[in-house]
Write an enzyme that holds these catalytic residues in place. Structure first.
Site, short mmCIF file in Angstrom:
data_model
loop_
_atom_site.label_atom_id
_atom_site.label_comp_id
_atom_site.label_asym_id
_atom_site.label_seq_id
_atom_site.Cartn_x
_atom_site.Cartn_y
_atom_site.Cartn_z
N CYS A 116 0.82 -1.22 0.00
CA CYS A 116 0.00 0.00 0.00
C CYS A 116 0.85 1.28 0.00
O CYS A 116 1.62 1.53 0.94
CB CYS A 116 -0.95 0.02 1.20
N VAL A 146 -6.54 0.62 4.76
CA VAL A 146 -5.29 0.93 5.45
C VAL A 146 -4.75 2.21 4.81
O VAL A 146 -5.08 2.49 3.64
CB VAL A 146 -4.27 -0.22 5.31
N SER A 188 -4.21 8.61 5.35
CA SER A 188 -2.76 8.83 5.44
C SER A 188 -2.39 10.29 5.70
O SER A 188 -1.47 10.57 6.49
CB SER A 188 -2.07 8.33 4.17
N1 LIG Z 1 -7.43 8.08 1.11
C1 LIG Z 1 -6.87 6.94 1.78
C2 LIG Z 1 -6.63 5.83 0.76
C3 LIG Z 1 -6.21 4.53 1.42
C4 LIG Z 1 -6.41 3.34 0.48
O1 LIG Z 1 -7.04 3.44 -0.59
N2 LIG Z 1 -5.90 2.17 0.90
C5 LIG Z 1 -6.11 0.97 0.13
C6 LIG Z 1 -4.86 0.11 0.06
S1 LIG Z 1 -3.52 0.89 -0.75
C7 LIG Z 1 -7.17 0.13 0.82
O2 LIG Z 1 -7.14 -0.03 2.01
N3 LIG Z 1 -8.12 -0.42 0.04
C8 LIG Z 1 -9.10 -1.30 0.56
C9 LIG Z 1 -10.48 -0.97 0.09
O3 LIG Z 1 -10.65 0.06 -0.59
O4 LIG Z 1 -11.38 -1.74 0.41
C10 LIG Z 1 -5.57 7.33 2.51
O5 LIG Z 1 -4.93 8.30 2.07
O6 LIG Z 1 -5.23 6.70 3.52
#
Ligand SMILES: N[C@@H](CCC(=O)N[C@@H](CS)C(=O)NCC(=O)O)C(=O)O
Length: 219
Positions: free
Chosen positions: A11, A51, A65
């Site tokens: 990630c 995450v 994040s």
């Molecule tokens: N806007 C979020 C994006 C986080 C994100 O998209 N994480 C992905 C993994 S890289 C995730 O957890 N995806 C799982 C899902 O969407 O169900 C941040 O900046 O933390």
């Protein structure tokens, strides 16, 4: 203060927080989960099922994040955001821009066919041009000082360097300042140490497994 960072091994958003924690030399524990099959304890604490999640020793939980990194920055020296309010706001805007680029990079990696990939690539390059204009003499986003904006873009540029090496698409040729920034970020120990030792192999296997046109060519 003890921190637990909940992560998926590939990630890019979690990687932003890992770099910030390493820059600040703060101890933390990292827990990897399988996002395809997330454990119930994770779904209970992550309201959007995503995450990164940062758990602090009071039991409190943060997600997103950019928010996590702002909190880490306000509570652990050295400050990685610029001191000047306008410049800090400007950096926040460009961190958000970087999040959109991460989405576009993912769509390039998973595009089902060459035509879709080329469309995504054109869109990526158009956005890239805006970013190039924000950079000065470097080596980092704000010049001499490494900042949260650098933590936000290093994961994107690390993946881009692998993509370009394995399947060149001239993604850095027309943006020399971004190319130099990429080299400076990838040379930084905290960036190099922000992923697992076999990151590149795992990245290639994962995207080859997604069956996209580009992903299969990274294998
Ligand atoms: N806007 C979020 C994006 C986080 C994100 O998209 N994480 C992905 C993994 S890289 C995730 O957890 N995806 C799982 C899902 O969407 O169900 C941040 O900046 O933390």
């Amino acid at each position: 203060m003890a921190y637990q960072l909940i992560s998926f091994v590939l990630c890019p958003f979690v990687q932003r927080a890992v770099i910030a924690l390493k820059e600040k030399r703060v101890a933390f524990e990292i827990t990897y989960i399988d996002l395809q099959n997330p454990p119930a304890w994770f779904l209970a604490i992550s309201p959007m099922g995503k995450v990164p999640v940062l758990r602090v020793d009071s039991g409190g939980v943060l997600f997103e994040s950019a928010v996590i990194n702002e909190y880490l920055d306000e509570t652990n020296p050295p400050a990685l955001h610029p001191q000047d309010p306008w410049r800090r706001a400007h950096n926040r805007a460009w961190i958000e821009f970087g999040s959109n680029l991460i989405g576009r990079q993912y769509r390039m990696l998973t595009a089902p066919d060459q035509a879709t990939l080329l469309r995504e690539r054109d869109g990526f390059l158009a956005e890239w041009g805006h970013l190039e204009k924000q950079l000065g003499d470097g080596p980092f986003f704000n010049g001499a000082d490494f900042s949260l904006a650098d933590t936000a873009y290093a994961p994107l540029l690390m993946r881009l360097e692998i993509m370009e090496r394995r399947y060149p698409q001239q993604l850095l040729e027309s943006t020399p300042k971004i190319a130099a920034w990429c080299a400076a970020l990838l040379a930084r120990p905290t960036v190099r140490e922000s992923v697992v030792a076999d990151f590149e192999a795992q990245f290639r296997v994962y995207f080859a497994g997604q069956g996209g046109y580009l992903g299969e060519r990274l294998a």
